[in-house]
Design a protein around this motif. Structure first.
Motif, short mmCIF file in Angstrom:
data_model
loop_
_atom_site.label_atom_id
_atom_site.label_comp_id
_atom_site.label_asym_id
_atom_site.label_seq_id
_atom_site.Cartn_x
_atom_site.Cartn_y
_atom_site.Cartn_z
N ALA A 101 8.43 7.04 -6.61
CA ALA A 101 7.60 6.41 -5.59
C ALA A 101 6.52 7.34 -5.10
O ALA A 101 5.36 6.94 -4.91
CB ALA A 101 8.49 5.97 -4.41
N ALA A 102 6.86 8.61 -4.92
CA ALA A 102 5.90 9.57 -4.39
C ALA A 102 4.81 9.92 -5.39
O ALA A 102 3.64 10.08 -5.01
CB ALA A 102 6.64 10.84 -3.95
N SER A 109 -3.70 4.95 -0.24
CA SER A 109 -3.70 5.56 1.10
C SER A 109 -2.85 6.81 1.08
O SER A 109 -1.67 6.77 0.71
CB SER A 109 -3.16 4.57 2.14
OG SER A 109 -3.93 3.40 2.17
N PRO A 110 -3.39 7.95 1.46
CA PRO A 110 -2.63 9.20 1.40
C PRO A 110 -1.48 9.20 2.40
O PRO A 110 -1.62 8.78 3.54
CB PRO A 110 -3.67 10.27 1.76
CG PRO A 110 -4.70 9.54 2.56
CD PRO A 110 -4.75 8.15 2.02
N VAL A 111 -0.34 9.65 1.94
CA VAL A 111 0.85 9.81 2.78
C VAL A 111 1.31 11.24 2.66
O VAL A 111 1.55 11.74 1.56
CB VAL A 111 1.99 8.85 2.35
CG1 VAL A 111 3.25 9.11 3.15
CG2 VAL A 111 1.54 7.41 2.53
N TRP A 145 10.38 12.67 -0.42
CA TRP A 145 10.36 11.35 0.20
C TRP A 145 11.76 10.80 0.51
O TRP A 145 11.97 9.60 0.46
CB TRP A 145 9.60 10.36 -0.69
CG TRP A 145 8.14 10.27 -0.34
CD1 TRP A 145 7.43 11.13 0.43
CD2 TRP A 145 7.21 9.25 -0.76
NE1 TRP A 145 6.13 10.72 0.52
CE2 TRP A 145 5.96 9.58 -0.21
CE3 TRP A 145 7.33 8.13 -1.57
CZ2 TRP A 145 4.82 8.79 -0.42
CZ3 TRP A 145 6.19 7.36 -1.79
CH2 TRP A 145 4.95 7.68 -1.21
N ASN A 146 12.71 11.66 0.82
CA ASN A 146 14.04 11.15 1.14
C ASN A 146 14.81 12.11 2.06
O ASN A 146 15.93 12.52 1.73
CB ASN A 146 14.86 10.89 -0.11
CG ASN A 146 15.82 9.72 0.06
OD1 ASN A 146 16.22 9.40 1.17
ND2 ASN A 146 16.22 9.11 -1.04
N LEU A 310 6.15 3.91 0.64
CA LEU A 310 5.37 3.11 -0.31
C LEU A 310 4.52 2.08 0.42
O LEU A 310 3.34 1.89 0.09
CB LEU A 310 6.32 2.41 -1.29
CG LEU A 310 6.71 3.15 -2.55
CD1 LEU A 310 7.62 2.28 -3.41
CD2 LEU A 310 5.48 3.57 -3.35
N LEU A 311 5.10 1.40 1.39
CA LEU A 311 4.34 0.41 2.15
C LEU A 311 3.13 1.06 2.81
O LEU A 311 2.01 0.52 2.78
CB LEU A 311 5.23 -0.24 3.21
CG LEU A 311 6.32 -1.20 2.69
CD1 LEU A 311 7.20 -1.67 3.85
CD2 LEU A 311 5.70 -2.40 1.99
N ARG A 312 3.35 2.22 3.40
CA ARG A 312 2.25 2.90 4.08
C ARG A 312 1.19 3.36 3.09
O ARG A 312 -0.01 3.31 3.38
CB ARG A 312 2.79 4.11 4.86
CG ARG A 312 3.69 3.73 6.03
CD ARG A 312 4.18 4.96 6.77
NE ARG A 312 3.05 5.71 7.31
CZ ARG A 312 2.82 7.00 7.06
NH1 ARG A 312 3.62 7.67 6.25
NH2 ARG A 312 1.79 7.61 7.60
N SER A 313 1.62 3.81 1.91
CA SER A 313 0.64 4.29 0.93
C SER A 313 -0.24 3.17 0.40
O SER A 313 -1.36 3.41 -0.05
CB SER A 313 1.38 4.97 -0.24
OG SER A 313 2.05 4.01 -1.05
#
Length: 368
Positions: A101-102, A109-111, A145-146, A310-313
């Motif tokens: 995912a990362a 969109s950068p996360v 991411w976890n 993922l949603l935010r990205s």
């Protein structure tokens, strides 16, 4: 515990705790969604809510694990098979998914990714520590991411130390437990008393003999203690531990508050038991719904963070809209329910295979 005595974890209480397990996982996901900026509206809780939900998991874990070995049919090999078949089908896919995912699925969109490597070799090395459940050690990088994975690393060490203490005898037990504690490290051991509260419930006769009339006062006492905790944890208990503990406590930096919360949860369970027995009929009729929800709570816990990221990205955020936020949370929950078909719902199949492959006389027991 005498063989003829009813265990602390009764059938109706087990159903109630399935709902509690799912509710705690859901609250963790909601809290992290707010923390990560998926929602910017009013929210009554801070990061303490999701952290204390993990403490609820620890107490429940100690209770369930201890109950599972008290029947007399378990052994160290069977215990190991049960734990591995429960953990690995969710842990390994969650690590793989969060990494993919990362680095492959993220949108434009950068996360921000703290402590995340850039090259493939470094990513591989960072995966190895979580796979061996040592990423919660001070100074060891956690998975990409976890961050919620930390609690699983703690629990795995508790499982191992408990097994060594329960199944071994004599000096071999003393030496093995001591080595296990040294390997786990002081930061992880700081929270082990919380896990042992759940174990203690299976061995304390007074916990099984609370009359129904005494349940409300005990529950009220637990509630008042919880309210008091939220007044002293940040300003008193956490600074006290920081002043006393010489090293890096990592995820145990709230250990004194967590032990207090563990006591609150233990008292709540003691009060809940006679109430669940009193309403056994209606509760058992909800058993299927409880098992369905609890059946993907582990997946929800380990997959919600990368799904939120993922949603935010991809620019999907709720802003201050509560209905949109509820819809996004529902999407995450439903996605985890679907993923669970490939993760924790495969645990019984993996357990049967491991029993047939590694044990001489497999038994058809569901994973604890």
């Amino acid at each position: 515990m005498k063989q003829h005595e009813e265990p602390f974890l009764t059938r109706p209480l087990s159903v109630v705790l399935d709902f509690v397990r799912f509710g705690a996982a859901l609250l963790v996901a909601v809290g992290h969604a707010v923390q990560l900026g998926l929602y910017h509206g009013w929210f009554p809780f801070g990061v303490r809510m999701q952290h204390y939900c993990v403490i609820v998991f620890f107490v429940l874990s100690g209770l369930v694990i201890s109950t599972s070995v008290l029947g007399g049919r378990s052994s160290l090999p069977r215990y190991a098979v049960a734990r591995l078949s429960r953990i690995l089908p969710v842990a390994i896919p969650s690590l793989v998914f969060s990494t993919l995912a990362a680095y492959l699925l993220a949108g434009p969109s950068p996360v921000r990714m703290d402590n995340s490597p850039e090259d493939a070799l470094a990513v591989t090395r960072q995966l190895l520590a979580p796979l061996t459940f040592i990423s919660a050690w001070p100074g060891v990088a956690g998975p990409v991411w976890n961050p919620p994975y930390w609690s699983l690393c703690y629990e795995v060490w508790y499982y191992a130390i408990f097994a060594l203490a329960f199944f071994l005898r004599g000096w071999s037990r003393v030496v093995a437990v001591a080595m296990g504690c040294v390997a786990a490290g002081g930061a992880i051991l700081l929270l082990m008393p919380v896990w042992l509260f759940g174990v203690a419930l299976t061995h304390a006769p007074v916990a099984r003999r609370l009359p129904l009339g005494a349940a409300p006062p005990v529950a009220l006492g637990a509630l008042l203690m919880a309210l008091a905790l939220f007044r002293v944890d940040h300003d008193v208990l956490n600074p006290l531990l920081k002043a006393w503990w010489p090293g890096d406590a990592e995820w145990s930096q709230w250990a004194l508050s967590d032990v207090f919360m563990g006591i609150v949860m233990t008292l709540a369970l003691v009060a809940l038991r006679p109430v669940a027995s009193r309403w056994e009929g209606p509760i058992l009729r909800c058993g299927e719904a409880a098992r369905t929800l609890a059946g993907f709570s582990f997946t929800l816990y380990l997959f919600h963070w990368p799904l939120i990221q993922l949603l935010r990205s991809w620019g999907l955020e709720a802003g201050r809209s509560l209905p949109v936020f509820a819809a996004l949370i529902a999407l995450i929950v439903l996605t985890c329910a679907g993923i669970s078909i490939l993760t924790e719902r495969q645990s019984p199949r993996l357990r049967r295979w491991m029993e047939a492959r590694f044990l001489e006389t497999p038994v058809g027991m569901a994973p604890a």
